[in-house]
Motif scaffolding. Structure first.
Motif, PDB file in Angstrom:
ATOM      1  N   GLN A 276       0.835  -1.198   0.000  1.00 47.43           N
ATOM      2  CA  GLN A 276       0.000   0.000   0.000  1.00 47.43           C
ATOM      3  C   GLN A 276       0.871   1.249   0.000  1.00 47.43           C
ATOM      4  O   GLN A 276       2.024   1.227   0.451  1.00 47.43           O
ATOM      5  N   ASP A 277       0.297   2.317  -0.517  1.00 49.22           N
ATOM      6  CA  ASP A 277       1.023   3.583  -0.582  1.00 49.22           C
ATOM      7  C   ASP A 277       1.388   4.080   0.809  1.00 49.22           C
ATOM      8  O   ASP A 277       0.575   4.017   1.740  1.00 49.22           O
ATOM      9  N   ILE A 278       2.616   4.565   0.944  1.00 44.94           N
ATOM     10  CA  ILE A 278       3.058   5.178   2.209  1.00 44.94           C
ATOM     11  C   ILE A 278       2.663   6.650   2.177  1.00 44.94           C
ATOM     12  O   ILE A 278       3.081   7.387   1.285  1.00 44.94           O
ATOM     13  N   ASP A 279       1.848   7.040   3.112  1.00 44.74           N
ATOM     14  CA  ASP A 279       1.441   8.452   3.185  1.00 44.74           C
ATOM     15  C   ASP A 279       2.528   9.223   3.938  1.00 44.74           C
ATOM     16  O   ASP A 279       2.487   9.354   5.162  1.00 44.74           O
ATOM     17  N   GLU A 280       3.504   9.711   3.174  1.00 44.43           N
ATOM     18  CA  GLU A 280       4.630  10.413   3.800  1.00 44.43           C
ATOM     19  C   GLU A 280       4.179  11.682   4.514  1.00 44.43           C
ATOM     20  O   GLU A 280       4.798  12.097   5.504  1.00 44.43           O
ATOM     21  N   CYS A 281       3.103  12.287   4.020  1.00 44.03           N
ATOM     22  CA  CYS A 281       2.651  13.558   4.608  1.00 44.03           C
ATOM     23  C   CYS A 281       2.110  13.366   6.021  1.00 44.03           C
ATOM     24  O   CYS A 281       2.397  14.159   6.928  1.00 44.03           O
ATOM     25  N   SER A 282       1.320  12.308   6.218  1.00 44.38           N
ATOM     26  CA  SER A 282       0.730  12.095   7.538  1.00 44.38           C
ATOM     27  C   SER A 282       1.690  11.402   8.487  1.00 44.38           C
ATOM     28  O   SER A 282       1.597  11.565   9.705  1.00 44.38           O
ATOM     29  N   ASN A 283       2.622  10.622   7.935  1.00 45.46           N
ATOM     30  CA  ASN A 283       3.538   9.873   8.798  1.00 45.46           C
ATOM     31  C   ASN A 283       4.609  10.763   9.423  1.00 45.46           C
ATOM     32  O   ASN A 283       4.845  10.735  10.628  1.00 45.46           O
ATOM     33  N   ARG A 284       5.252  11.588   8.609  1.00 52.06           N
ATOM     34  CA  ARG A 284       6.371  12.379   9.151  1.00 52.06           C
ATOM     35  C   ARG A 284       6.393  13.812   8.656  1.00 52.06           C
ATOM     36  O   ARG A 284       7.237  14.589   9.080  1.00 52.06           O
ATOM     37  N   ASN A 285       5.483  14.170   7.735  1.00 53.63           N
ATOM     38  CA  ASN A 285       5.376  15.533   7.191  1.00 53.63           C
ATOM     39  C   ASN A 285       6.757  16.117   6.878  1.00 53.63           C
ATOM     40  O   ASN A 285       7.285  16.941   7.616  1.00 53.63           O
ATOM     41  N   PRO A 286       7.350  15.715   5.753  1.00 52.00           N
ATOM     42  CA  PRO A 286       8.709  16.159   5.437  1.00 52.00           C
ATOM     43  C   PRO A 286       8.786  17.589   4.904  1.00 52.00           C
ATOM     44  O   PRO A 286       9.895  18.058   4.626  1.00 52.00           O
ATOM     45  N   CYS A 287       7.641  18.261   4.725  1.00 50.58           N
ATOM     46  CA  CYS A 287       7.631  19.582   4.092  1.00 50.58           C
ATOM     47  C   CYS A 287       7.574  20.699   5.135  1.00 50.58           C
ATOM     48  O   CYS A 287       7.016  20.538   6.228  1.00 50.58           O
ATOM     49  N   THR A 288       8.108  21.862   4.771  1.00 52.41           N
ATOM     50  CA  THR A 288       8.045  23.037   5.660  1.00 52.41           C
ATOM     51  C   THR A 288       6.663  23.688   5.629  1.00 52.41           C
ATOM     52  O   THR A 288       6.247  24.319   6.596  1.00 52.41           O
ATOM     53  N   HIS A 289       5.952  23.547   4.502  1.00 54.74           N
ATOM     54  CA  HIS A 289       4.608  24.131   4.385  1.00 54.74           C
ATOM     55  C   HIS A 289       3.610  23.033   4.029  1.00 54.74           C
ATOM     56  O   HIS A 289       3.367  22.163   4.840  1.00 54.74           O
ATOM     57  N   LYS A 290       3.080  23.027   2.825  1.00 56.80           N
ATOM     58  CA  LYS A 290       2.051  22.062   2.464  1.00 56.80           C
ATOM     59  C   LYS A 290       2.667  20.840   1.801  1.00 56.80           C
ATOM     60  O   LYS A 290       3.493  20.955   0.912  1.00 56.80           O
TER      61      LYS A 290
END
Length: 712
Positions: A276-290
């Motif tokens: 399954q796709d790894i939701d990088e945004c919800s897991n560790r939020n690698p971005c400074t903004h969105k």
């Protein structure tokens, strides 16, 4: 009947949607050890195949792996790396017997990267056997006294270690005692496979070499899906599911699956338990903004008016100021200057290349060739080097179809989709350029259906490039000696007739007679209909009508070369006759012109063939299929013709036209023999007379002195 009914019910249940979904369930557990699919516990969780079944005993030893008549406790299962760690006695004792694990017939092999082959003992050599192919590894341990033994060290004193061979499935050992002068050291040895870094040598282990009880140690096994390589499995039962990739097992047996980059889960399952796709945004939020998640990846968005990669560990998002604008403008100017510089360099290089090509064209006699083509109206096309570069992918090694003593041959596809053979010749002697151009024009005017047609040439390179028609079915040498499929005598005799006809045409029917000088089975090409085409005129020489021979440096191929020409350097048309006699012997025997043998044996086909014929032992060398198809009377007649061609004195050999006439007569008789086997072979003289009339009419030259394309 009841058993058949129950089996049908079981099959219906297995292929129902609910059962398939239950097959692809999440991993089960046994004594806190995860059992992921494709492994499974019968009655609790399904497995991919019987080889992946695991027995669970939660109140006792926990999960065990049945292999043959033994079971082994499981320490860990790695789905990602394809390993199973077990507790086993994978050892063999020199004095007390063998307790090794036999993995033959299973999906497992001993891991060569996570195990070590270890031997314990004094003055012992333990060698791993690899079936009938000999040794595949081993090591030796030495010790004179117990004082030299160091606990924790396994570097050759009382203990040694070596890598485990790749793909090992069975521990088969041969022990050797080097010496045992000191009776205080044990004389028995023990060898075993153990997980690397998990075994620590102790001097007490020397006493265990006489112990009949097996020592259990951790051993790592590699597993793979049985079914061949990834490419083979995709055509049959493919175990990898969605969002996965397949990779071949490192031990060369089977394949394994893994989740693609950006996905996680079990690659052997579908649905929520699969990759399954790894939701990088919800897991560790690698971005400074969105952060925006995508299938298998993600990207970061910067607010309006800001630039950057948006990553916390990267440049982030920054505003664009005056300095940034200046940098961007400077960079754009730099790119523009680079483009202009590159374009200027390209123009200069192109002009320089054009000058080099023009210089080569002049050096290789380009002007003379144009004059000759125009004056003689020769059908010779002059190609540019750019055309042939594109046709051969810049003379890639992948396009090489042959190498010879006179150049390399490339397969090419012209812009009009015509497939051609392009020969890169050896360096041409500048002092003989006029003769080379004359020979090119003469060869372009050779028009015979059994001679490879010269289409054109390119003189814009350092060495001239010759363009011929492409013949698709390989060489006669390959079909006689390198394939198991037999060639009928009817086809071989037809090829002999066609070859002899083309050589007679070159000797008689061209404006200036041409001697091939390198007649051999590898220079006789076969098209898709097995029609013979004589090729490779790199060594050929024209001979004026008023001369009987030409004195040259000796060139040719060992086994085919005329011994008289080799001795005197005087080339005549009878030199081609001798070489053809060797080819005719090859067709009769399927023997190479030079074959392997002891020092006492005759290694020359021509000599061996002649010797056996005069000893009335022709059947010893003639191909049995030829003898059976044609009959020995016919074979002896052809053999006599071949021996006449192989006479040592050129003046005693027949001319090529005479050989062609006799072969065509024999071919006609052979056809009659195949239609009506009872017809005698006594009509040969009558056929000879008819053939003489046919050949004489077919060899008349046209008005320009060049013969029409008529078969001899």
């Amino acid at each position: 009947m009841l058993r058949l009914f129950l089996l049908q019910l079981l099959l219906l249940a297995c292929f129902s949607p609910s059962f398939v979904h239950s097959m692809e369930s999440s991993a089960s557990k046994c004594s806190n050890i995860s059992i992921p699919y494709p492994f499974g516990i019968p009655g609790k969780s399904p497995s991919l195949s019987k080889g992946f079944e695991i027995t669970c005993n939660p109140s006792g030893t926990g999960p065990v792996l049945p292999i043959g008549n033994s079971v082994f406790g499981i320490l860990d299962i790695s789905l990602l790396d394809g390993f199973v760690s077990i507790l086993a006695s994978a050892n063999s004792q020199q004095c007390k017997g063998n307790h090794s694990v036999n993995l033959e017939g299973t999906i497992f092999t001993f891991s060569d990267t996570r195990n070590k082959f270890t031997a314990v003992g004094c003055n012992v050599v333990a060698m791993l056997l690899n079936g009938s192919s000999g040794y595949s590894g081993g090591c030796a341990s030495f010790c004179s006294t117990k004082d030299n033994i160091i606990n924790g060290s396994c570097s050759g004193v009382a203990c040694c270690q070596a890598p485990v061979p790749k793909g090992l499935k069975k521990l088969e050992l041969v022990f050797s005692i080097i010496s045992n002068k000191d009776n205080s050291t044990p004389s028995c040895g023990e060898a075993f496979i153990v997980e690397q870094n998990s075994y620590m040598f102790s001097s007490l282990d020397l006493s265990n070499t006489n112990n009949t009880n097996p020592q259990y140690r951790p051993v790592v096994l590699e597993w793979s899906i049985d079914g061949g390589s990834c490419e083979e499995a995709k055509r049959s039962s493919y175990a990898c599911r969605e969002n996965t990739y397949c990779y071949n097992s490192s031990n060369g047996i089977g394949y394994r699956c893994n989740c693609s980059n950006g996905f996680e889960g079990n690659p052997y399952l579908q649905g929520p338990d699969g990759c399954q796709d790894i939701d990088e945004c919800s897991n560790r939020n690698p971005c400074t903004h969105k952060c925006v998640n995508t299938e298998g990846s993600f990207y970061c968005m910067c607010p309006a008016g800001m630039r950057g990669d948006g990553l916390k560990g990267g440049t982030g998002c920054n505003g664009v100021g005056t300095l940034q604008i200046a940098i961007v403008a400077g960079f754009a100017l730099l790119v523009l200057l680079l483009v202009l510089g590159f374009w200027t360099h390209w123009l200069v290089k192109k002009r320089k290349l054009a000058k080099i090509r023009q210089r080569y064209f002049m050096q290789n006699g380009g002007l003379l060739l144009k004059q000759q083509v125009f004056s003689r109206r020769a059908p010779l096309h002059i190609f540019t080097s750019s055309e042939l570069d594109k046709a051969t992918n810049y003379f890639s090694d992948n396009n090489i179809v042959g190498r010879g003593g006179f150049g390399t041959v490339y397969k090419g596809i012209l812009s009009n989709q015509m497939v051609v053979a392009i020969k890169k010749a050896q360096r041409v002697d500048r002092s003989q350029m006029e003769q080379f151009i004359n020979e090119l024009v003469i060869l372009s005017q050779v028009n015979h259906k059994n001679v490879v047609q010269l289409l054109g040439c390119c003189l814009e390179t350092e060495v001239p490039l010759l363009v011929y028609e492409f013949i698709t079915n390989g060489t006669l040498f390959h079909h006689l000696h390198n394939t198991s499929a037999p060639m009928s005598w009817e086809n071989r005799l037809r090829i002999a007739v066609e070859t002899a006809s083309s050589l007679a045409y070159l000797h008689l029917a061209t404006k200036i007679p041409i001697i091939h000088r390198d007649v051999k089975s590898s220079n006789i090409l076969l098209d898709e209909s097995f029609v013979a085409k004589v090729s490779d005129f790199g060594a050929s020489r024209p001979m004026p009508y008023n001369q009987t021979h030409v004195t040259t440096l000796v060139q040719g191929t060992l086994g085919y070369m005329d011994p008289e020409y080799f001795r005197t350097s005087q080339l005549t048309e009878k030199s081609d006759v001798y070489s053809f006699g060797v080819v005719l012997s090859e067709l009769l025997t399927r023997k190479k012109p030079i074959f392997d043998g002891t020092m006492e044996e005759v290694r020359s086909l021509a000599l061996h063939f002649s010797m056996l014929f005069h000893q009335n032992q022709l059947l010893k060398i003639v191909d049995p299929e030829v003898a059976e198809e044609a009959g020995m009377r016919h074979v002896e007649t052809v053999a006599k013709l071949a021996l006449r061609c192989l006479r040592l004195k050129g003046e005693e050999r027949p001319r090529m036209i005479e050989v062609a006439i006799e072969l065509e007569a024999l071919r006609r008789l052979m056809k009659q023999h195949l239609i009506k086997k009872s017809q005698p072979l006594l009509q040969e003289s009558r056929c000879h007379e008819e053939m003489s009339i046919d050949v004489a009419s077919s060899m008349r030259p046209d008005d320009d002195g060049i013969a029409e394309d008529e078969s001899i």
